[in-house]
Design an enzyme around this catalytic site. Sequence first.
Site, PDB file in Angstrom:
ATOM      1  N   GLU A 261       7.577  12.251 -11.718  1.00 30.98           N
ATOM      2  CA  GLU A 261       6.867  13.397 -11.164  1.00 30.98           C
ATOM      3  C   GLU A 261       7.878  14.433 -10.700  1.00 30.98           C
ATOM      4  OE1 GLU A 261       4.899  12.893  -7.330  1.00 30.98           O
ATOM      5  OE2 GLU A 261       5.368  10.761  -7.431  1.00 30.98           O
TER       6      GLU A 261
ATOM      7  N   CYS B 272       3.110   8.743  -8.319  1.00 31.23           N
ATOM      8  CA  CYS B 272       3.963   7.538  -8.324  1.00 31.23           C
ATOM      9  C   CYS B 272       3.415   6.420  -9.213  1.00 31.23           C
ATOM     10  CB  CYS B 272       4.132   7.013  -6.893  1.00 31.23           C
ATOM     11  SG  CYS B 272       4.844   8.224  -5.786  1.00 31.23           S
TER      12      CYS B 272
ATOM     13  N   THR C  91      10.771  10.406   4.289  1.00 25.34           N
ATOM     14  CA  THR C  91      10.312   9.557   3.168  1.00 25.34           C
ATOM     15  C   THR C  91      10.814  10.086   1.827  1.00 25.34           C
ATOM     16  OG1 THR C  91       8.184  10.734   3.081  1.00 25.34           O
ATOM     17  CG2 THR C  91       8.263   8.756   4.425  1.00 25.34           C
TER      18      THR C  91
ATOM     19  N   SER D 156      -2.889  10.771   2.981  1.00 29.86           N
ATOM     20  CA  SER D 156      -2.207  10.001   1.923  1.00 29.86           C
ATOM     21  C   SER D 156      -2.117   8.523   2.297  1.00 29.86           C
ATOM     22  CB  SER D 156      -0.827  10.589   1.614  1.00 29.86           C
ATOM     23  OG  SER D 156       0.100  10.277   2.612  1.00 29.86           O
TER      24      SER D 156
ATOM     25  N   HIS E 121       3.567  -0.533  -4.168  1.00 29.25           N
ATOM     26  CA  HIS E 121       4.256   0.756  -4.230  1.00 29.25           C
ATOM     27  C   HIS E 121       4.758   1.031  -2.807  1.00 29.25           C
ATOM     28  CE1 HIS E 121       5.253   4.882  -4.481  1.00 29.25           C
ATOM     29  NE2 HIS E 121       4.194   5.301  -3.810  1.00 29.25           N
TER      30      HIS E 121
ATOM     31  N   LYS F  42       1.085  -2.046   5.932  1.00 28.69           N
ATOM     32  CA  LYS F  42      -0.181  -1.613   6.554  1.00 28.69           C
ATOM     33  C   LYS F  42      -1.372  -1.945   5.649  1.00 28.69           C
ATOM     34  CE  LYS F  42      -0.537   2.553   8.675  1.00 28.69           C
ATOM     35  NZ  LYS F  42      -0.579   2.420  10.134  1.00 28.69           N
TER      36      LYS F  42
ATOM     37  N   ASN G  58      11.983   6.568  -0.796  1.00 27.63           N
ATOM     38  CA  ASN G  58      10.958   6.652  -1.830  1.00 27.63           C
ATOM     39  C   ASN G  58      11.585   7.102  -3.146  1.00 27.63           C
ATOM     40  OD1 ASN G  58       8.563   6.762  -3.192  1.00 27.63           O
ATOM     41  ND2 ASN G  58       7.619   8.342  -1.914  1.00 27.63           N
TER      42      ASN G  58
ATOM     43  N   SER H  41      -0.657   9.242  -5.804  1.00 31.52           N
ATOM     44  CA  SER H  41      -1.562  10.165  -5.118  1.00 31.52           C
ATOM     45  C   SER H  41      -2.349  10.978  -6.119  1.00 31.52           C
ATOM     46  CB  SER H  41      -0.752  11.104  -4.222  1.00 31.52           C
ATOM     47  OG  SER H  41      -0.197  10.378  -3.160  1.00 31.52           O
TER      48      SER H  41
HETATM   49  N1  COA Z   1       8.734   3.687  17.749  1.00 33.47           N
HETATM   50  C1  COA Z   1       8.078   2.955  16.806  1.00 33.47           C
HETATM   51  N2  COA Z   1       7.091   3.482  16.021  1.00 33.47           N
HETATM   52  C2  COA Z   1       6.806   4.794  16.173  1.00 33.47           C
HETATM   53  C3  COA Z   1       7.465   5.602  17.129  1.00 33.47           C
HETATM   54  C4  COA Z   1       8.475   4.983  17.926  1.00 33.47           C
HETATM   55  N3  COA Z   1       9.156   5.676  18.838  1.00 33.47           N
HETATM   56  N4  COA Z   1       6.951   6.843  17.039  1.00 33.47           N
HETATM   57  C5  COA Z   1       5.995   6.810  16.068  1.00 33.47           C
HETATM   58  N5  COA Z   1       5.926   5.587  15.545  1.00 33.47           N
HETATM   59  C6  COA Z   1       5.047   5.109  14.458  1.00 33.47           C
HETATM   60  C7  COA Z   1       3.638   5.647  14.508  1.00 33.47           C
HETATM   61  O1  COA Z   1       2.833   4.910  15.414  1.00 33.47           O
HETATM   62  C8  COA Z   1       3.208   5.458  13.056  1.00 33.47           C
HETATM   63  O2  COA Z   1       2.876   4.124  12.816  1.00 33.47           O
HETATM   64  P1  COA Z   1       1.373   3.746  12.310  1.00 33.47           P
HETATM   65  O3  COA Z   1       1.174   4.466  10.998  1.00 33.47           O
HETATM   66  O4  COA Z   1       1.434   2.259  12.164  1.00 33.47           O
HETATM   67  O5  COA Z   1       0.458   4.222  13.374  1.00 33.47           O
HETATM   68  C9  COA Z   1       4.500   5.722  12.278  1.00 33.47           C
HETATM   69  O6  COA Z   1       5.570   5.627  13.252  1.00 33.47           O
HETATM   70  C10 COA Z   1       4.547   7.084  11.650  1.00 33.47           C
HETATM   71  O7  COA Z   1       4.120   8.001  12.598  1.00 33.47           O
HETATM   72  P2  COA Z   1       3.192   9.243  12.219  1.00 33.47           P
HETATM   73  O8  COA Z   1       2.804   9.920  13.460  1.00 33.47           O
HETATM   74  O9  COA Z   1       2.125   8.841  11.258  1.00 33.47           O
HETATM   75  O10 COA Z   1       4.314  10.100  11.450  1.00 33.47           O
HETATM   76  P3  COA Z   1       4.217  11.472  10.747  1.00 33.47           P
HETATM   77  O11 COA Z   1       3.047  12.263  11.183  1.00 33.47           O
HETATM   78  O12 COA Z   1       5.572  12.059  10.925  1.00 33.47           O
HETATM   79  O13 COA Z   1       3.961  11.112   9.189  1.00 33.47           O
HETATM   80  C11 COA Z   1       4.332  10.222   7.006  1.00 33.47           C
HETATM   81  C12 COA Z   1       4.584  10.053   8.513  1.00 33.47           C
HETATM   82  C13 COA Z   1       4.842   9.019   6.285  1.00 33.47           C
HETATM   83  C14 COA Z   1       2.817  10.350   6.747  1.00 33.47           C
HETATM   84  C15 COA Z   1       5.064  11.503   6.518  1.00 33.47           C
HETATM   85  O14 COA Z   1       6.440  11.263   6.575  1.00 33.47           O
HETATM   86  C16 COA Z   1       4.664  11.935   5.114  1.00 33.47           C
HETATM   87  O15 COA Z   1       3.760  12.749   4.961  1.00 33.47           O
HETATM   88  N6  COA Z   1       5.354  11.415   4.052  1.00 33.47           N
HETATM   89  C17 COA Z   1       5.078  11.774   2.671  1.00 33.47           C
HETATM   90  C18 COA Z   1       3.759  11.199   2.145  1.00 33.47           C
HETATM   91  C19 COA Z   1       3.771   9.710   1.972  1.00 33.47           C
HETATM   92  O16 COA Z   1       4.798   9.088   1.805  1.00 33.47           O
HETATM   93  N7  COA Z   1       2.561   9.128   1.975  1.00 33.47           N
HETATM   94  C20 COA Z   1       2.416   7.694   1.757  1.00 33.47           C
HETATM   95  C21 COA Z   1       1.297   7.338   0.876  1.00 33.47           C
HETATM   96  S1  COA Z   1       1.652   7.715  -0.805  1.00 33.47           S
END
Ligand code: COA
Length: 392
Positions: A79, A111, A152, A201, A233, A242, A276, A308
């Site tokens: 991609e 992906c 990521t 996502s 994945h 999760k 990733n 996605s």
């Molecule tokens: N200690 C431990 N864990 C912590 C923390 C800390 N100090 N602070 C936050 N976290 C945890 C959160 O609780 C969360 O865990 P959970 O999902 O089990 O609740 C995790 O860290 C991520 O936090 P979140 O608030 O969701 O992070 P974010 O808003 O920055 O987004 C992604 C994270 C992955 C969604 C973002 O990086 C992204 O959009 N990535 C690209 C898309 C992607 O990879 N999607 C996956 C599906 S294909």
Amino acid sequence: MIIGIDKLDFYIPNFYVSMTDLAKARQIEPEKFTIGIGQTKMAVNPVSQDIISMGVNAAQNMLTEEDKKDIEMVVVATESGVDHSKAASIEIHSMLNIQPFARCIEMKEACYSATAAIQLAKDFLSNRPDKKVLVIASDIARYGLNSGGEPTQGAGAVAMLISHNPRILTLNDDSVAHTTNVYDFWRPTSEKYPVVDGALSKDAYIDSFNTLWNEYTKRTKYGLNDFESFCFHVPFTKMGQKAFKTILSENVEDSTKNRLMDAYQDSVNYNRDVGNIYTGSLYLSLISLLENHEFQDDQKICLFSYGSGAVGEIFSGSLVPGYEKMLDKERHLDMLKSRKELTVEEYEHFFNRFDNGEFDLEQELTQDPYTKVYLDSIEGHIRNYKQQGNES
Ligand code: COA
């Protein structure tokens, strides 16, 4: 008919940034990245490594001259393609000296497409008993500096040789795919970086897994105990975990939960230090599992592929006795360990130079034994590749 993965290898560029350093630079608690997201290091690609050179570097070591005569199709799943028209596999086919009477195509669906490529290869080979298909999953995951997706990111390629009577994993005839129209992550052709709804996502990934697991178990009558392990994945290592936990519910025995969760950790060992790699993430995880988990002959692995948009697929593979002989754990660990660490500032330089196409071969070519091919220049939109040590 027994068709599956006969050979399997990967390539990761020779640079990384520490997730703890990145978190500190972004004024985020490091544990969010190392525990919450589950990543330790993030691979950073230099301008001189694109999806084509990474694909060649991934495949080069595993192919014999006989393989090159037998390969009748080369599929690149990506991609992060470098051209809207020309398939990346054409350059790869040429650099690997594969016999000329072959099909070369590129496949896309976020992906997921490496799984589509493998299933296509399996169908293609069903009436070609002596032929082989080379599948390469190669990607550079980039979300932008200081963006939500920044932790990521990653870069790398996985190469797989699909054949009859494979020596690693037989692909079973049980795959179930599922498509649903969702805007969780996509990259319009005008955009440098993807548009992402991070929370959606994660939900879409879990929904896809749950929907498929229900359908797959209904159709096959398999349950958790039919598998020694699961492979997901892995956009980040916490994601698969999760999703997996949603089916390891209260009425599953603790011994089953512990066994499967231990195997899950083995399956994300390499991904934790790479990040990733989009299409290759599931298959890097498979290599990690095969090289870090103890199996018995003929045990089954359940694989979940997700892209996605969204397309998911669950399928299984049966281990072929003696599969360990086809792996190269020592070399893979050394490739990951011998990478050069970048400071966050250096990583940002690499990132910006990539966007601007500014080559700096003096800094980028580290003479490591794993980077055999690199992109030397782009002139008149033609990409020129060279072999390290053979610069003339
Ligand atoms: N200690 C431990 N864990 C912590 C923390 C800390 N100090 N602070 C936050 N976290 C945890 C959160 O609780 C969360 O865990 P959970 O999902 O089990 O609740 C995790 O860290 C991520 O936090 P979140 O608030 O969701 O992070 P974010 O808003 O920055 O987004 C992604 C994270 C992955 C969604 C973002 O990086 C992204 O959009 N990535 C690209 C898309 C992607 O990879 N999607 C996956 C599906 S294909």
